[in-house]
Write a protein that holds these residues in place. Structure first.
Motif, short mmCIF file in Angstrom:
data_model
loop_
_atom_site.label_atom_id
_atom_site.label_comp_id
_atom_site.label_asym_id
_atom_site.label_seq_id
_atom_site.Cartn_x
_atom_site.Cartn_y
_atom_site.Cartn_z
N HIS A 97 0.83 -1.21 0.00
CA HIS A 97 0.00 0.00 0.00
C HIS A 97 0.86 1.27 0.00
CE1 HIS A 97 -3.86 -1.90 0.01
NE2 HIS A 97 -3.49 -2.69 1.00
N GLU A 98 1.97 1.23 0.74
CA GLU A 98 2.88 2.38 0.73
C GLU A 98 3.48 2.60 -0.66
OE1 GLU A 98 4.44 2.28 5.34
OE2 GLU A 98 5.61 1.25 3.82
N THR A 101 0.88 3.97 -3.06
CA THR A 101 0.67 5.40 -2.86
C THR A 101 1.83 6.21 -3.42
OG1 THR A 101 -0.66 5.00 -0.89
CG2 THR A 101 0.32 7.19 -1.10
N ASN A 104 1.83 6.81 -7.23
CA ASN A 104 0.57 7.37 -7.76
C ASN A 104 -0.40 6.29 -8.19
OD1 ASN A 104 1.50 10.03 -7.39
ND2 ASN A 104 2.51 10.00 -9.38
N GLY A 105 -0.68 5.37 -7.28
CA GLY A 105 -1.63 4.29 -7.58
C GLY A 105 -1.07 3.28 -8.56
#
Length: 123
Positions: A97-98, A101, A104-105
């Motif tokens: 998840h880090e 993010t 940019n996805g």
């Protein structure tokens, strides 16, 4: 550090604006070596900013492969970190998840565009 054990995890992703060529898939070719250095720089920079940053010891790009579209290039890396009692168990979902993010996805890594569903972290 005392009691620290080096642990590894695998990181894979696909770049959609790096055309795969035979020499890119050949370890120690000039193209492999130069692209490997660039990928290691980008990946190391990201992971140093993540929650495992203080324990992160680096990544080694192990290979490039043809993606689903022949213009795509898959990147495989083995990354290492020092695991000790002060570090909670490696949480691959948190790291995923880090990284998602920070890219940019899962769309951007430096000058490269990523295939959105290609990021894989295996702890």
């Amino acid at each position: 550090s005392p009691g620290a054990i080096t642990e590894q995890f695998i990181l894979n992703f696909t770049i959609i604006n790096l055309r795969f060529t035979t020499d890119l898939g050949t370890p120690n070719s000039a193209k492999f070596n130069s692209t490997e250095k660039i990928m290691q720089y980008y990946v190391d920079s990201l992971l140093q900013k993540s929650s495992i940053g203080p324990y992160f010891t680096g990544c080694k790009v192990t290979g490039f492969r043809s993606g689903r579209d022949r213009d795509d290039t898959g990147v495989d890396a083995v990354c290492s970190y020092k695991n000790n009692v002060s570090l909670a168990r490696f949480d691959r979902e948190k790291v995923y998840h880090e990284l998602s993010t920070m890219t940019n996805g899962v769309t951007k890594l430096g000058n490269y565009s990523l295939e959105k569903n290609s990021l894989y972290v295996n702890g």
